[in-house]
Design a protein around this motif. Structure first.
Motif, PDB file in Angstrom:
ATOM      1  N   PHE A  23      12.143  -1.445  -8.214  1.00  0.00           N
ATOM      2  CA  PHE A  23      11.844  -0.058  -8.577  1.00  0.00           C
ATOM      3  C   PHE A  23      12.346   0.197  -9.997  1.00  0.00           C
ATOM      4  CE2 PHE A  23      12.749  -0.273  -4.027  1.00  0.00           C
ATOM      5  CZ  PHE A  23      11.625   0.319  -3.461  1.00  0.00           C
ATOM      6  N   THR A  24      11.495   0.794 -10.836  1.00  0.00           N
ATOM      7  CA  THR A  24      11.885   1.138 -12.201  1.00  0.00           C
ATOM      8  C   THR A  24      11.536   2.598 -12.471  1.00  0.00           C
ATOM      9  OG1 THR A  24      11.530  -1.117 -13.013  1.00  0.00           O
ATOM     10  CG2 THR A  24      11.584   0.635 -14.656  1.00  0.00           C
ATOM     11  N   ALA A  25      12.484   3.338 -13.025  1.00  0.00           N
ATOM     12  CA  ALA A  25      12.282   4.727 -13.431  1.00  0.00           C
ATOM     13  C   ALA A  25      13.329   5.055 -14.480  1.00  0.00           C
ATOM     14  CB  ALA A  25      12.408   5.682 -12.246  1.00  0.00           C
ATOM     15  N   ARG A  26      13.141   6.163 -15.150  1.00  0.00           N
ATOM     16  CA  ARG A  26      14.161   6.589 -16.115  1.00  0.00           C
ATOM     17  C   ARG A  26      15.437   6.989 -15.388  1.00  0.00           C
ATOM     18  NH1 ARG A  26      13.294   9.498 -21.840  1.00  0.00           N
ATOM     19  NH2 ARG A  26      15.466   9.402 -22.499  1.00  0.00           N
ATOM     20  N   SER A  27      15.290   7.631 -14.230  1.00  0.00           N
ATOM     21  CA  SER A  27      16.449   8.005 -13.427  1.00  0.00           C
ATOM     22  C   SER A  27      16.009   8.157 -11.978  1.00  0.00           C
ATOM     23  CB  SER A  27      17.074   9.312 -13.931  1.00  0.00           C
ATOM     24  OG  SER A  27      16.153  10.379 -13.831  1.00  0.00           O
ATOM     25  N   PHE A  28      17.007   8.136 -11.084  1.00  0.00           N
ATOM     26  CA  PHE A  28      16.745   8.231  -9.654  1.00  0.00           C
ATOM     27  C   PHE A  28      17.633   9.306  -9.039  1.00  0.00           C
ATOM     28  CE2 PHE A  28      15.537   3.926 -10.783  1.00  0.00           C
ATOM     29  CZ  PHE A  28      14.385   3.694 -10.029  1.00  0.00           C
ATOM     30  N   LEU A  29      17.214   9.805  -7.890  1.00  0.00           N
ATOM     31  CA  LEU A  29      18.017  10.745  -7.121  1.00  0.00           C
ATOM     32  C   LEU A  29      19.048   9.983  -6.293  1.00  0.00           C
ATOM     33  CD1 LEU A  29      15.070  12.970  -5.862  1.00  0.00           C
ATOM     34  CD2 LEU A  29      16.697  13.556  -7.674  1.00  0.00           C
ATOM     35  N   TYR A  30      20.009  10.721  -5.749  1.00  0.00           N
ATOM     36  CA  TYR A  30      21.082  10.124  -4.965  1.00  0.00           C
ATOM     37  C   TYR A  30      20.508   9.391  -3.747  1.00  0.00           C
ATOM     38  CZ  TYR A  30      25.427   9.884  -2.211  1.00  0.00           C
ATOM     39  OH  TYR A  30      26.495   9.464  -1.469  1.00  0.00           O
ATOM     40  N   VAL A  42       7.544   1.746 -11.525  1.00  0.00           N
ATOM     41  CA  VAL A  42       7.286   0.479 -10.832  1.00  0.00           C
ATOM     42  C   VAL A  42       7.807   0.559  -9.410  1.00  0.00           C
ATOM     43  CG1 VAL A  42       7.858  -1.995 -10.739  1.00  0.00           C
ATOM     44  CG2 VAL A  42       7.395  -0.906 -12.947  1.00  0.00           C
ATOM     45  N   ALA A  43       6.991   0.089  -8.449  1.00  0.00           N
ATOM     46  CA  ALA A  43       7.431  -0.104  -7.062  1.00  0.00           C
ATOM     47  C   ALA A  43       6.653  -1.300  -6.535  1.00  0.00           C
ATOM     48  CB  ALA A  43       7.172   1.131  -6.209  1.00  0.00           C
ATOM     49  N   THR A  44       7.307  -2.466  -6.469  1.00  0.00           N
ATOM     50  CA  THR A  44       6.616  -3.689  -6.072  1.00  0.00           C
ATOM     51  C   THR A  44       7.333  -4.375  -4.921  1.00  0.00           C
ATOM     52  OG1 THR A  44       7.840  -5.056  -7.676  1.00  0.00           O
ATOM     53  CG2 THR A  44       5.756  -4.069  -8.419  1.00  0.00           C
ATOM     54  N   VAL A  45       6.579  -5.174  -4.185  1.00  0.00           N
ATOM     55  CA  VAL A  45       7.115  -5.984  -3.089  1.00  0.00           C
ATOM     56  C   VAL A  45       6.670  -7.420  -3.353  1.00  0.00           C
ATOM     57  CG1 VAL A  45       7.217  -6.334  -0.595  1.00  0.00           C
ATOM     58  CG2 VAL A  45       6.852  -4.021  -1.514  1.00  0.00           C
ATOM     59  N   GLU A  74       0.834  -1.198   0.000  1.00  0.00           N
ATOM     60  CA  GLU A  74       0.000   0.000   0.000  1.00  0.00           C
ATOM     61  C   GLU A  74       0.874   1.255   0.000  1.00  0.00           C
ATOM     62  OE1 GLU A  74      -3.471   2.122   2.772  1.00  0.00           O
ATOM     63  OE2 GLU A  74      -2.722   0.118   3.274  1.00  0.00           O
ATOM     64  N   ALA A  75       1.947   1.225   0.783  1.00  0.00           N
ATOM     65  CA  ALA A  75       2.865   2.368   0.833  1.00  0.00           C
ATOM     66  C   ALA A  75       3.622   2.517  -0.478  1.00  0.00           C
ATOM     67  CB  ALA A  75       3.841   2.189   1.996  1.00  0.00           C
ATOM     68  N   ALA A  76       4.035   1.386  -1.074  1.00  0.00           N
ATOM     69  CA  ALA A  76       4.773   1.434  -2.335  1.00  0.00           C
ATOM     70  C   ALA A  76       3.938   2.069  -3.441  1.00  0.00           C
ATOM     71  CB  ALA A  76       5.202   0.025  -2.745  1.00  0.00           C
ATOM     72  N   ALA A  77       2.622   1.812  -3.430  1.00  0.00           N
ATOM     73  CA  ALA A  77       1.740   2.372  -4.457  1.00  0.00           C
ATOM     74  C   ALA A  77       1.719   3.892  -4.390  1.00  0.00           C
ATOM     75  CB  ALA A  77       0.332   1.813  -4.287  1.00  0.00           C
ATOM     76  N   LEU A  78       1.934   4.457  -3.186  1.00  0.00           N
ATOM     77  CA  LEU A  78       1.958   5.912  -3.040  1.00  0.00           C
ATOM     78  C   LEU A  78       3.157   6.545  -3.740  1.00  0.00           C
ATOM     79  CD1 LEU A  78       1.066   6.217   0.768  1.00  0.00           C
ATOM     80  CD2 LEU A  78      -0.472   6.571  -1.178  1.00  0.00           C
ATOM     81  N   LEU A  79       4.201   5.755  -3.941  1.00  0.00           N
ATOM     82  CA  LEU A  79       5.432   6.277  -4.532  1.00  0.00           C
ATOM     83  C   LEU A  79       5.394   6.295  -6.056  1.00  0.00           C
ATOM     84  CD1 LEU A  79       8.004   4.396  -2.234  1.00  0.00           C
ATOM     85  CD2 LEU A  79       7.219   6.765  -2.007  1.00  0.00           C
TER      86      LEU A  79
END
Length: 302
Positions: A218-225, A193-196, A161-166
């Motif tokens: 987690f999948t994204a084009r890019s991530f922060l530090y 994507v954010a899955t458990v 549920e928390a991952a879906a918020l992200l």
């Protein structure tokens, strides 16, 4: 005169030995980044140019990769045609020797290709082992390759549920660590994507007892530090009951790195970069270049 070519390589490594994916700062004696070793291996091919890699994903100290990527230019004498992808992989792995770094594949790409900026997505997987009071109770194949928790269970429903918020496009300032480029790089990122999901040990069929594993993807084009490790730490805190789902939402909405609770960042050792994806069309050579490469390779014994 010389023959030049740009290559994209994919490579894997165990991160605990290295100062991250890119070159180690010159003032950190005794430490080397994965890039340092790759450039040393390429240098043994005796290129005419000074080779400098552009790494797609700057993983931190201790973080592992099953598939990171980088591009570089390699110039040879006129009588030495460009290396084929297969020979390049074999030669670089030979030159890497006993380092815990391996090239998995290579492609010759257009001269304007950029490994970092042409990447369409990056996927990270974080591995967690449950019911482990000490690292020594893990099989050797898992040592320093997962986050071992004493907890025998996590509230996976709350974590999901928390991952879906992200997921989605939003300001991830609360999940970035302070760095020198914090005022340059936008905190607005799109998390696709954010899955458990359940995972497994590398030797699950052979170890003397079953160890529950979970994987956060987690999948994204890019991530922060350190964004992935901070998101992981927050989700695990939710699973442990240290944070509620509304509290995690409040942290996200605060858009302030100081709102992130102290002491819950996930350690580097459980994090794996598993994919860097590109458009096939971006990687394709022009027809003329492909024909020239075929002709050169057909006349070469190298």
């Amino acid at each position: 005169m010389h023959n030049g070519a740009r290559y994209l390589i994919f490579f894997q490594y165990i991160g605990k030995k290295y100062r991250g994916a890119v070159k180690a700062p010159s003032n950190q004696l005794g430490w080397k980044g994965v890039q340092d070793h790759l450039e040393d291996a390429i240098g043994k091919l005796k290129p005419l140019n000074t080779v400098s890699l552009s790494v797609s994903s700057r993983t931190d100290t201790g973080v592992n990769a099953l598939s990171n990527s980088a591009h570089f230019d390699l110039q040879r004498r006129k009588d030495k045609p460009p290396f084929t992808a297969e020979i390049l992989v074999e030669a670089l792995n030979f030159n890497l020797g006993a380092e815990q770094i391996r090239i998995t594949r290579a492609h010759r790409v257009p001269d304007d290709f950029h490994a970092r900026f042409r990447a369409q997505s990056r996927t990270y997987v974080y591995r967690i082992a449950l019911g482990i009071s000490h690292n020594s109770k893990l099989p050797l194949t898992e040592s320093d390759l997962c986050w071992n928790l004493r907890d025998k269970k996590l509230d996976v429903g709350a974590m999901r549920e928390a991952a879906a918020l992200l997921v989605g496009t939003q300001d991830f300032s609360s999940f970035r660590a302070v760095s020198s480029d914090i005022h340059i790089i936008s905190p607005l990122k799109t998390l696709d994507v954010a899955t458990v999901e359940p995972g497994s040990s590398f030797v699950s069929a052979h170890f003397h007892r079953e160890i529950p594993f979970w994987e956060l993807t987690f999948t994204a084009r890019s991530f922060l530090y350190k964004q992935v490790r901070r998101m992981t730490g927050a989700l695990v805190a939710v699973g442990r009951g240290q944070l509620s789902v509304p509290q995690l939402q409040g942290i996200l909405e605060a858009r302030d790195s100081l709102s992130y609770p102290r002491g819950i960042v996930a350690p580097a050792r459980g994090l794996f970069l598993t994919r860097v994806d590109y458009k096939e069309t971006d990687m394709q050579l022009s027809q003329q270049t492909s024909e020239e490469q075929f002709t050169s390779n057909g006349n070469s014994e190298d």
